[in-house]
Enzyme design. Structure first.
Site, PDB file in Angstrom:
ATOM      1  N   TRP A   1      -2.242   2.873   2.294  1.00 53.39           N
ATOM      2  CA  TRP A   1      -2.083   2.417   0.702  1.00 53.39           C
ATOM      3  C   TRP A   1      -3.096   1.052   0.774  1.00 53.39           C
ATOM      4  O   TRP A   1      -3.570   0.843  -0.437  1.00 53.39           O
ATOM      5  CB  TRP A   1      -0.494   2.227   0.767  1.00 53.39           C
ATOM      6  CG  TRP A   1       0.081   3.489   0.719  1.00 53.39           C
ATOM      7  CD1 TRP A   1       1.188   3.904   1.401  1.00 53.39           C
ATOM      8  CD2 TRP A   1      -0.094   4.427  -0.357  1.00 53.39           C
ATOM      9  NE1 TRP A   1       1.393   5.266   1.228  1.00 53.39           N
ATOM     10  CE2 TRP A   1       0.634   5.934   0.067  1.00 53.39           C
ATOM     11  CE3 TRP A   1      -0.917   4.654  -1.600  1.00 53.39           C
ATOM     12  CZ2 TRP A   1       0.731   7.064  -0.764  1.00 53.39           C
ATOM     13  CZ3 TRP A   1      -0.957   5.839  -2.244  1.00 53.39           C
ATOM     14  CH2 TRP A   1       0.044   6.727  -1.998  1.00 53.39           C
TER      15      TRP A   1
ATOM     16  N   ASP B   1       2.535  -4.975  -2.541  1.00 54.63           N
ATOM     17  CA  ASP B   1       2.868  -3.692  -2.756  1.00 54.63           C
ATOM     18  C   ASP B   1       4.066  -3.345  -1.961  1.00 54.63           C
ATOM     19  O   ASP B   1       4.033  -3.172  -0.777  1.00 54.63           O
ATOM     20  CB  ASP B   1       1.665  -2.485  -2.296  1.00 54.63           C
ATOM     21  CG  ASP B   1       2.008  -1.144  -2.690  1.00 54.63           C
ATOM     22  OD1 ASP B   1       3.304  -0.906  -2.985  1.00 54.63           O
ATOM     23  OD2 ASP B   1       1.273  -0.314  -2.198  1.00 54.63           O
TER      24      ASP B   1
ATOM     25  N   LYS C   1      10.768   5.741  -4.378  1.00 56.95           N
ATOM     26  CA  LYS C   1      11.336   5.583  -2.915  1.00 56.95           C
ATOM     27  C   LYS C   1      12.713   5.353  -2.753  1.00 56.95           C
ATOM     28  O   LYS C   1      13.530   5.892  -2.397  1.00 56.95           O
ATOM     29  CB  LYS C   1      10.401   4.664  -2.047  1.00 56.95           C
ATOM     30  CG  LYS C   1       9.151   5.887  -1.707  1.00 56.95           C
ATOM     31  CD  LYS C   1       7.918   5.237  -1.680  1.00 56.95           C
ATOM     32  CE  LYS C   1       6.803   6.374  -1.758  1.00 56.95           C
ATOM     33  NZ  LYS C   1       5.243   5.923  -1.920  1.00 56.95           N
TER      34      LYS C   1
END
Ligand SMILES: *Cc1c(COP(=O)(O)O)cnc(C)c1O
Length: 361
Positions: free
Chosen positions: A104, A172, A196
């Site tokens: 990511w 993030d 999530k």
């Protein structure tokens, strides 16, 4: 009708609290006495406004975000933020450092590279199995921000300590959102896709320091943070279902001890699985640096890929789904997000013990 809900260990989207889903089901097809569902209402109506404001206030309260941060709901998930952050925050003569500790962070950097992004630390040579030591991050001149990923969802590692730097952080937090306290003074932006821990996919929850929001008339309207901040995330039709559901998940989280409660549960759930790995006499093997093991995405390997396939298939047969590791790394991954409860993890651990006993050579 009896429910046949599986234990969902998927990496995202993922399980949501059953109580919340039942409440939503009750409010379909009519929300209170409005004669319609939430997703049919005008986003300018008083009924929707109450839902919107409640979700925004709760997000601020649960995250303990200070008053000088704006709370924004933006479509496009975390991925659009990979673009919006450098587009908004970087002037031509500025750079931005990126900690690349996994897939990511690497994607976030890819969108910033043409705009001044550079690698401040990379874990590529160790296959993304560890995080930087706090002092190991290299900051170049004219760095506007340092981007970090608090939890690398695919590699299964978490940033335990933030890097030591004067530069503001952009974080993030998609895969451990609200599962750990946020050190606000260090941050200019905290963001994450909501699918999530918090809601269905399709939205990012963004906290941004108000003084860090520039005027960017050259950018498209939706791409400017100022559009969302000035319009209270109602500048255009917002993702109402996500916001409505997130409000409910946040309320549920508040009744269970908020961030601290979730932090403790995440720690305890992951400890059960790491323990099963450690006590398997080497049948299961964790590839990551033990100091930075993720509390939300536990990854491990079996002696052969054949056995890994079998593990996933047998687990699925036993009602435990989503355990296949990411296609880029293989192995097994159990994601232990907010709605995955201890009993589900105990069932997984029992299965792991049993599988190891049957297949250990
Ligand atoms: C899932 C995830 C993303 C991507 O989120 P989208 O909402 O699908 O864009 C980004 N970063 C991290 C750390 C993630 O876990």
């Amino acid at each position: 009708m009896s429910l046949m809900r599986v234990d969902n260990f998927g990496a995202g989207p993922c399980a949501l609290p059953l109580e919340v889903l039942e409440e939503v089901a009750e409010e379909f097809p009519e929300y209170r006495d409005t004669g319609m569902t939430v997703i049919e209402m005008s986003h300018r109506s008083a009924d929707y406004d109450a839902i919107h404001t409640d979700a925004m206030d709760r997000a601020r309260r649960v995250a303990a975000a200070p008053e000088d941060f704006d709370v924004l709901f933006i479509q496009g998930g975390a991925t659009l933020q990979f673009s919006m952050i450098p587009l908004n925050l970087l002037d031509e003569d500025m750079t931005a450092g990126y900690v690349v500790a996994g897939a990511w962070g690497k994607k976030a950097l890819a969108d910033a590279l043409p705009l001044g992004g550079y690698t401040a630390w990379s874990g590529e040579s160790s296959d993304y199995t560890t995080m930087p030591e706090p002092g190991a991050v290299e900051i170049a001149e004219d760095t506007r921000y340092l981007h970090v990923t608090s939890n690398e969802t695919i590699g299964g590692i978490r940033m335990v300590d933030l890097p030591r730097t004067e530069v503001p952080l952009v974080n993030d937090m998609s895969s451990d959102y609200l599962a750990r306290p946020i050190d606000w003074p260090r941050h200019d932006v905290v963001y994450g896709g909501v699918q999530k821990n918090l809601a269905p996919a399709g939205m990012a929850l963004v906290f941004i320091r108000r003084s860090a929001i520039p005027e960017r008339p050259g950018l498209g309207t939706y791409l400017r943070y100022s559009t969302h901040a000035d319009g209270d995330s109602l500048a255009n039709t917002p993702p109402m279902f996500q916001i409505y559901l997130m409000g409910k998940v946040l309320a549920h989280l508040e009744t269970r001890g908020g961030v601290e409660g979730l932090q403790t549960r995440s720690h305890d759930k992951s400890a059960l699985v790491y323990n099963a790995i450690e006590e398997s006499d080497g049948f299961y093997r964790s590839p990551v640096d033990p100091r930075v093991r993720s509390h939300t995405n536990v990854v491990w390997r079996l002696p052969t890929e054949e056995l890994e396939k079998r593990f996933v298939n047998e687990a699925t047969g036993a009602g435990m789904v989503g355990l296949k590791g990411h296609r880029s790394v293989g192995g097994i991954r159990a994601s232990l997000y907010a709605a995955t409860e201890i009993p589900a993890v105990e069932r997984l651990v029992d299965f792991m013990d049993d599988f190891a006993a049957r297949h250990r050579s």
